[in-house]
Design a protein around this motif. Structure first.
Motif, PDB file in Angstrom:
ATOM      1  N   MET A 105       0.963  -1.013   0.386  1.00  0.00           N
ATOM      2  CA  MET A 105       0.860  -0.362   0.287  1.00  0.00           C
ATOM      3  C   MET A 105       0.543   0.953   0.080  1.00  0.00           C
ATOM      4  SD  MET A 105      -2.806  -0.743   2.546  1.00  0.00           S
ATOM      5  CE  MET A 105      -2.164  -1.748   4.100  1.00  0.00           C
ATOM      6  N   THR A 108       2.018   2.033  -3.454  1.00  0.00           N
ATOM      7  CA  THR A 108       1.607   3.028  -4.146  1.00  0.00           C
ATOM      8  C   THR A 108       1.194   4.378  -3.687  1.00  0.00           C
ATOM      9  OG1 THR A 108      -0.470   1.161  -3.622  1.00  0.00           O
ATOM     10  CG2 THR A 108       0.626   0.330  -5.933  1.00  0.00           C
ATOM     11  N   ARG A 109       1.537   4.552  -2.827  1.00  0.00           N
ATOM     12  CA  ARG A 109       1.710   5.451  -3.025  1.00  0.00           C
ATOM     13  C   ARG A 109       1.370   6.820  -3.894  1.00  0.00           C
ATOM     14  NH1 ARG A 109       4.495  10.815  -1.708  1.00  0.00           N
ATOM     15  NH2 ARG A 109       6.465   9.130  -1.737  1.00  0.00           N
ATOM     16  N   GLY A 110      -0.081   7.830  -3.396  1.00  0.00           N
ATOM     17  CA  GLY A 110       0.232   8.684  -4.777  1.00  0.00           C
ATOM     18  C   GLY A 110      -0.679   8.470  -6.051  1.00  0.00           C
ATOM     19  N   ARG A 113      -4.642   2.901  -8.237  1.00  0.00           N
ATOM     20  CA  ARG A 113      -4.371   1.649  -7.502  1.00  0.00           C
ATOM     21  C   ARG A 113      -5.699   0.696  -8.360  1.00  0.00           C
ATOM     22  NH1 ARG A 113      -3.444   4.113  -2.908  1.00  0.00           N
ATOM     23  NH2 ARG A 113      -2.177   3.780  -1.655  1.00  0.00           N
ATOM     24  N   GLY A 114      -5.269   0.174  -8.818  1.00  0.00           N
ATOM     25  CA  GLY A 114      -5.979  -0.765  -9.955  1.00  0.00           C
ATOM     26  C   GLY A 114      -6.160  -1.885  -9.688  1.00  0.00           C
ATOM     27  N   LEU A 115      -6.452  -2.550 -10.986  1.00  0.00           N
ATOM     28  CA  LEU A 115      -6.281  -4.223  -9.954  1.00  0.00           C
ATOM     29  C   LEU A 115      -5.192  -5.351 -10.404  1.00  0.00           C
ATOM     30  CD1 LEU A 115     -10.498  -4.631 -11.945  1.00  0.00           C
ATOM     31  CD2 LEU A 115      -9.356  -4.485  -9.577  1.00  0.00           C
ATOM     32  N   GLY A 116      -4.051  -4.874 -10.196  1.00  0.00           N
ATOM     33  CA  GLY A 116      -3.201  -5.570 -10.733  1.00  0.00           C
ATOM     34  C   GLY A 116      -2.299  -5.996  -8.983  1.00  0.00           C
ATOM     35  N   LEU A 117      -2.380  -7.071  -8.991  1.00  0.00           N
ATOM     36  CA  LEU A 117      -2.127  -8.169  -7.858  1.00  0.00           C
ATOM     37  C   LEU A 117      -1.298  -7.299  -7.455  1.00  0.00           C
ATOM     38  CD1 LEU A 117      -2.092 -11.910  -8.495  1.00  0.00           C
ATOM     39  CD2 LEU A 117      -3.554 -10.353  -7.242  1.00  0.00           C
ATOM     40  N   SER A 118      -1.572  -6.914  -5.627  1.00  0.00           N
ATOM     41  CA  SER A 118      -0.334  -6.050  -4.570  1.00  0.00           C
ATOM     42  C   SER A 118       0.803  -7.006  -4.708  1.00  0.00           C
ATOM     43  CB  SER A 118      -1.393  -5.626  -3.423  1.00  0.00           C
ATOM     44  OG  SER A 118      -1.796  -6.857  -3.407  1.00  0.00           O
TER      45      SER A 118
END
Lengths: 264, 307
Positions: A105, A108-110, A113-118
């Motif tokens: 999380m 991915t600051r700023g 955020r999509g549907l890619g695996l985290s």
């Protein structure tokens, strides 16, 4: 880099509790500046942090980052420039999620955020490497829930999460105040090292006078919503806690009153 | 006996999608969403009306899912943009949906007897396990994406995820919407299985959903998201088995079901809290005695110390 011009903030306007939290504050941070902020209770230190990060919006004045006016942007839109560590070790991490999920999380600051695996293998290896730099063994516990960590470990993780994506501005809001002295010292050392290595433009509020003098290249002192003293790198090198307290008394006309002040 | 157990299994699978919806709001978002009582009927109503008008039952189920999404968006917006308390937002939408559901169906009860449903050609015992497993897989995949993590963090530590740039209003609306989509889909499937949609079919759904979540977590555990979602599905099945057994007790009426459900939820909510409090008290007492006996023998001692 970061510039506040004539920023004011009023609390509870029009009520008997009306209070000027910030009065006509102007402050400019150059790239790479590491500024420590001290002041008594209610001086406006936390309000200053909240105005910069967007938790609150100023009633007057402007906040700029890299020339762009951001004072009216909501908090979540400012995060692309700003990394933050809070005083409460519980505040900077999600307790029921794992260490690697928390780092994902922060990674991915700023960004959108999509549907890619985290958690992908590339990211996981990078998280591991970053964690190992903390030197407290978290790299072996990627899938442990953050709620199981001690306060010191959580704060070290918060610090890493706020910094490893190299934000333009790092805000530290008394981030060692809730820890015991040994852990506070470790977080202080980590902070100093990370800020130097990444050359982050940093604003750090602290209750620890000694820390305020030892860290950073500039020190500002606040009282009743104003900046009353701005000490540069040259003077800071020779400054002592006693001199600092005496100077405060002389300018403000009262003793530095704070139930949590640590002299060093 | 075997018949009623198999019936319970079938019902459990049908209602498990609703329970998963309740899990998303109640557990992941920490948002007690009462829209469920209305959106369940919305799902059933949309599916029933579309099927009686000759639409494909799969398409009707999908439309029901969409109807639930919309209902959830409304509740989410009331809470995030309207700043209305979460419980109240749900109650408002639940009441509003009663009228909307009546408009959708045009009458309080729509029969599906003789219509072709998703269970007409293939038995529910084949369709439902596949559907539930597929939805479990999709849900778990979603909750592991970057967006899914932001959604989970919204319920876990909203302040933190905001500081990392997620719009928690958006993630809340998304979560409540998705939850009600699943609830409405569950309503659509229940209507098709039972052969009718009724204006009151959603009453008490939220409590049944909570019962399934709590029973599932208590019996089957909840270490992580995958584990918990599977537990919730199993909890929905166990709930239906308990109901089937209760119905075999002679002096109980069908109308007593809601009371039984309420009592199950009360026990499941009170018991862990009471047990934890008792354990904490005992632990504190024991540790105090240990520490005071140690401190008695030595004058000072460092506690904690190591990082």
């Amino acid at each position: 880099m970061l510039e506040l011009s004539r920023v004011s903030k009023l609390f509870n306007p029009g009520t008997p509790d009306e209070k000027i939290a910030l009065h006509d504050i102007s402050l400019k941070l150059n790239p790479g500046d590491f500024v420590t902020v001290i002041g008594s209770n209610g001086a406006g230190k936390s309000t200053l942090m909240n105005i910069i990060s967007g938790v609150m919006k100023p009633d007057a004045g402007e906040v700029r980052i890299e020339g762009a006016v951001i004072s009216q942007l909501p908090e979540f839109r400012r995060s692309r420039w700003i990394g933050r560590v809070f005083q409460d070790p519980m505040a900077g991490t999600a307790p029921h999620m794992t260490i690697e999920e928390n780092l994902a999380m922060a990674y991915t600051r700023g960004k959108q955020r999509g549907l890619g695996l985290s958690i992908k293998s590339g990211r996981r290896a990078m998280f591991k490497e970053e964690l190992s730099k903390l030197g407290i063994g978290l790299e072996g516990r990627l899938r442990a829930k953050v709620g199981l960590l001690s306060g010191g470990e959580r704060q070290a993780l918060s610090l890493l999460m706020a910094t490893f994506t190299k934000p333009q501005i790092l805000l530290l809001d008394e981030h060692t105040a809730a820890l015991d002295p040994a852990r506070a010292e470790l977080i202080t050392r980590l902070t100093d090292r990370i800020v130097r290595e990444l050359n982050l433009t940093t604003l750090m509020v602290t209750h620890n006078m000694e820390q305020a003098i030892r860290l950073g290249n500039r020190l500002i002192m606040m009282d009743k919503g104003r900046i009353i003293l701005d000490i540069n790198e040259q003077r800071k090198k020779t400054l002592t806690v006693e001199e600092l307290l005496a100077e405060f008394e002389q300018i403000s006309g009262h003793k530095l009153s704070d139930d949590r002040v640590v002299l060093g | 006996m075997l018949d009623s157990l198999l019936g319970a299994l079938e019902l459990g699978l049908l209602y498990s999608l609703m329970a998963l919806g309740v899990y998303i709001t109640y557990r992941i978002l920490d948002f007690p969403d009462l829209t469920v009582d209305g959106s369940f009927t919305t799902g059933g109503g949309i599916a029933a009306v579309m099927i009686t008008h000759g639409y494909n039952p799969w398409l009707a189920s999908l439309a029901a899912f969409g109807g639930g999404l919309l209902a959830g968006i409304c509740t989410g917006l009331l809470h995030t943009k309207g700043k209305i308390n979460a419980l109240l937002s749900g109650i408002i939408m639940m009441i509003a949906l009663y009228s909307i559901n009546m408009r959708i169906m045009g009458k309080p009860n729509t029969s599906l007897l003789g219509e072709s449903t998703v269970f007409s050609s293939v038995n529910a015992f084949i369709t439902m396990p596949i559907a539930v497993i597929l939805i479990l897989l999709l849900l778990n995949l979603f909750l592991r994406t970057d967006l899914g993590l932001a959604l989970r963090a919204t319920g876990d530590n909203a302040r933190m995820i905001r500081s990392f740039g997620a719009n928690t209003d958006t993630t809340t609306v998304l979560g409540v919407s998705l939850a009600n989509g699943l609830v409405a889909l569950s309503g659509a499937l229940v209507a098709q299985q039972s052969g009718f949609a009724d204006i009151s079919m959603g009453i008490g759904m939220i409590v049944i959903g909570l019962a399934s979540v709590i029973i599932g977590e208590a019996i089957f555990g909840a270490t992580n998201v995958i584990h918990t979602t599977i537990s919730v599905v199993l909890g929905a099945i166990v709930y239906r088995i308990v109901v089937a057994l209760a119905l075999r007790v002679e002096w109980l009426d069908t109308s007593d079901l809601k009371l039984i459900t309420a009592i199950i939820v009360i026990i499941a909510l009170v018991l862990p809290t009471a047990r934890r409090a008792l354990r904490q008290k005992q632990l504190a007492k024991r540790r105090t005695e240990e520490l005071s006996s140690q401190l008695g023998s030595r004058t000072s001692r460092t506690v904690g110390g190591d990082f």
